[in-house]
Design a protein around this motif. Structure first.
Motif, mmCIF file in Angstrom:
data_model
loop_
_atom_site.group_PDB
_atom_site.id
_atom_site.type_symbol
_atom_site.label_atom_id
_atom_site.label_comp_id
_atom_site.label_asym_id
_atom_site.label_seq_id
_atom_site.Cartn_x
_atom_site.Cartn_y
_atom_site.Cartn_z
ATOM 1 N N GLU A 15 0.921 -1.466 0.055
ATOM 2 C CA GLU A 15 -0.323 0.438 0.214
ATOM 3 C C GLU A 15 0.882 1.991 0.001
ATOM 4 N N GLY A 16 2.009 1.117 -0.058
ATOM 5 C CA GLY A 16 2.550 2.439 0.467
ATOM 6 C C GLY A 16 2.961 2.990 1.428
ATOM 7 N N ILE A 17 3.667 4.120 1.372
ATOM 8 C CA ILE A 17 3.446 5.216 2.773
ATOM 9 C C ILE A 17 1.999 5.623 2.663
ATOM 10 N N LEU A 18 1.120 5.356 1.907
ATOM 11 C CA LEU A 18 -0.708 5.604 2.744
ATOM 12 C C LEU A 18 -1.568 4.374 3.015
ATOM 13 N N GLY A 19 -0.744 3.498 3.006
ATOM 14 C CA GLY A 19 -1.271 2.339 3.688
ATOM 15 C C GLY A 19 -1.056 2.388 5.616
ATOM 16 N N PHE A 20 0.585 3.484 5.822
ATOM 17 C CA PHE A 20 0.863 3.310 6.890
ATOM 18 C C PHE A 20 -0.410 4.744 7.940
ATOM 19 N N TYR A 21 -0.950 5.245 6.854
ATOM 20 C CA TYR A 21 -2.059 5.939 6.932
ATOM 21 C C TYR A 21 -3.658 6.431 7.635
ATOM 22 N N ARG A 22 -3.909 5.090 6.983
ATOM 23 C CA ARG A 22 -5.060 4.533 7.270
ATOM 24 C C ARG A 22 -5.607 4.149 8.450
ATOM 25 N N GLY A 23 -6.324 5.240 8.185
ATOM 26 C CA GLY A 23 -7.511 5.619 9.492
ATOM 27 C C GLY A 23 -7.210 6.599 10.308
ATOM 28 N N LEU A 24 -6.917 7.323 9.344
ATOM 29 C CA LEU A 24 -5.756 9.178 10.002
ATOM 30 C C LEU A 24 -7.323 10.248 10.857
ATOM 31 N N GLY A 25 -8.541 9.491 9.267
ATOM 32 C CA GLY A 25 -9.015 10.130 9.994
ATOM 33 C C GLY A 25 -9.716 10.173 10.917
ATOM 34 N N SER A 26 -10.327 8.559 11.243
ATOM 35 C CA SER A 26 -11.248 8.206 12.376
ATOM 36 C C SER A 26 -10.525 8.505 13.521
ATOM 37 N N THR A 27 -8.890 8.070 13.633
ATOM 38 C CA THR A 27 -8.419 8.258 15.048
ATOM 39 C C THR A 27 -7.792 9.662 14.942
ATOM 40 N N ILE A 28 -7.660 10.640 14.438
ATOM 41 C CA ILE A 28 -7.996 12.201 15.105
ATOM 42 C C ILE A 28 -9.420 12.116 15.324
ATOM 43 N N LEU A 29 -10.774 11.553 14.497
ATOM 44 C CA LEU A 29 -12.215 11.799 14.559
ATOM 45 C C LEU A 29 -12.240 10.938 16.488
ATOM 46 N N ARG A 30 -11.560 10.366 16.660
ATOM 47 C CA ARG A 30 -11.729 10.252 18.438
ATOM 48 C C ARG A 30 -11.047 10.165 19.020
ATOM 49 N N GLU A 31 -9.808 10.978 18.882
ATOM 50 C CA GLU A 31 -8.172 11.044 19.706
ATOM 51 C C GLU A 31 -8.823 12.821 20.124
ATOM 52 N N VAL A 32 -9.357 13.972 19.012
ATOM 53 C CA VAL A 32 -9.794 15.347 18.893
ATOM 54 C C VAL A 32 -10.973 15.377 20.421
ATOM 55 N N PRO A 33 -11.612 14.507 19.842
ATOM 56 C CA PRO A 33 -13.021 14.938 21.069
ATOM 57 C C PRO A 33 -12.688 13.782 22.182
ATOM 58 N N PHE A 34 -11.969 13.703 22.725
ATOM 59 C CA PHE A 34 -11.390 12.227 23.317
ATOM 60 C C PHE A 34 -10.887 13.732 24.756
ATOM 61 N N SER A 35 -10.185 13.906 23.881
ATOM 62 C CA SER A 35 -8.739 15.059 24.457
ATOM 63 C C SER A 35 -9.440 15.979 24.648
ATOM 64 N N CYS A 36 -10.234 16.606 23.591
ATOM 65 C CA CYS A 36 -11.707 17.776 24.022
ATOM 66 C C CYS A 36 -12.548 17.771 25.380
ATOM 67 N N LEU A 37 -12.959 16.105 25.204
ATOM 68 C CA LEU A 37 -13.415 16.067 27.242
ATOM 69 C C LEU A 37 -11.712 15.871 28.343
ATOM 70 N N GLN A 38 -11.152 14.933 28.508
ATOM 71 C CA GLN A 38 -9.880 14.632 28.894
ATOM 72 C C GLN A 38 -9.118 16.164 29.728
ATOM 73 N N PHE A 39 -8.589 16.857 28.822
ATOM 74 C CA PHE A 39 -8.194 17.798 29.037
ATOM 75 C C PHE A 39 -8.719 19.102 29.943
ATOM 76 N N PRO A 40 -9.100 18.942 28.969
ATOM 77 C CA PRO A 40 -10.664 19.872 30.374
ATOM 78 C C PRO A 40 -10.588 20.101 31.353
ATOM 79 N N LEU A 41 -11.323 19.134 31.128
ATOM 80 C CA LEU A 41 -11.539 18.772 32.835
ATOM 81 C C LEU A 41 -10.733 18.238 33.160
ATOM 82 N N TRP A 42 -9.771 17.299 33.412
ATOM 83 C CA TRP A 42 -8.326 17.390 34.033
ATOM 84 C C TRP A 42 -7.791 18.865 34.969
#
Length: 275
Positions: free
Chosen positions: A137-164
């Motif tokens: 898959e080349g270099i793009l294969g290593f970034y499979r799920g980049l969008g879904s990871t960002i869509l998971r991590e950003v909401p998670f951190s937007c909750l976690q770090f302000p609450l922390w």
């Protein structure tokens, strides 16, 4: 103005925290990944070989956490100078979002290799799987799920770090002194567990997308077309219902709650020691 650790301290403390939590709680992460896998927990390996994938996880944990905290603290420092204390939660939210986007440049390739080792029957090593992925898959294969990871991590951190940050501030106001490292760790555990529970469906979608491939030894999600996050969530809901969307929620919440104590504890103690 809120005190922010220096850049070099963020690198060291963040790297130490990331490596410690990833190595100490790796089996829980493996169990969570296998519970979320399309082929099911037992076919993904059950409780066997729960340390498969630990090498890429260890290799990526230090740069991931260091990148996050460097970005988070830099943004928090610069944005904090521009706004009043009433806007602190927004500053923390924006800083956490920026930190996660930058960290994902390392996290996604590591997650791809790690989760395929965790949830498949392949006998390939991490190095062999990495070479095979590059060839297929080349270099793009290593970034499979980049969008879904960002869509998971950003909401998670937007909750976690302000609450922390809010919990630490409230604790400090009640005690009348700066929070101790162990108190910051407890606040991090509470914030992490709460955020982990709410964002589990996004974590399930990310796992399914990363495990999707045309290779016969990796489970497929649907057809040969890689689905979007919305499509993945729809497929899971229609086939498995709410239970499917929250697959692995118990080990995820347990992992991140305990991990919060370890992660924020090591981070706070390291910052305190270096200061």
């Amino acid at each position: 103005m809120e005190k922010v650790p220096p850049f070099s301290t963020s690198i060291i403390a963040g790297g130490a925290a990331g490596l410690t939590v990833d190595l100490s709680l790796f089996p829980l992460d493996t169990i969570k990944t296998r519970l979320q896998s399309q082929q099911g927990f037992w076919k993904s390996g059950g409780f066997k070989n729960v340390y498969r994938g630990i090498v890429p996880a260890a290799a990526g944990s230090v740069p991931c956490a260091s990148l996050f905290f460097c970005t988070y603290n830099t943004c928090k420092n610069n944005l904090g100078c521009l706004v009043g204390k009433d806007f602190k939660p927004i500053v923390h939210l924006l800083s956490a979002s920026a930190g996660e986007v930058v960290a994902c440049s390392v996290r996604v390739p590591v997650e791809i290799v790690k989760q395929r080792l965790q949830a498949t029957a392949t006998k390939k090593s991490a190095a062999q799987l990495t070479i095979k992925l590059w060839q297929d898959e080349g270099i793009l294969g290593f970034y499979r799920g980049l969008g879904s990871t960002i869509l998971r991590e950003v909401p998670f951190s937007c909750l976690q770090f302000p609450l922390w940050e809010i919990l630490k501030t409230k604790w400090q106001e009640r005690s009348g002194r700066p929070t101790a490292p162990w108190e910051g760790a407890v606040c991090g555990a509470i914030a992490g567990g709460f955020s982990a529970a709410l964002t589990t469906p996004l974590d399930v979608a990310k796992t399914r997308i990363m495990l999707f491939t045309k290779s016969p030894d990796i489970p497929r999600l649907s057809s040969n077309k890689i689905p979007t996050v919305a499509e993945t969530l729809g497929i899971i809901y229609r086939g498995e219902g709410i239970r499917g969307l929250f697959a692995g929620v118990t080990p995820r919440v347990t992992w991140i709650t305990i991990g919060g104590v370890v992660f924020f504890g090591v981070y706070e103690y390291t910052v305190d020691a270096l200061s």
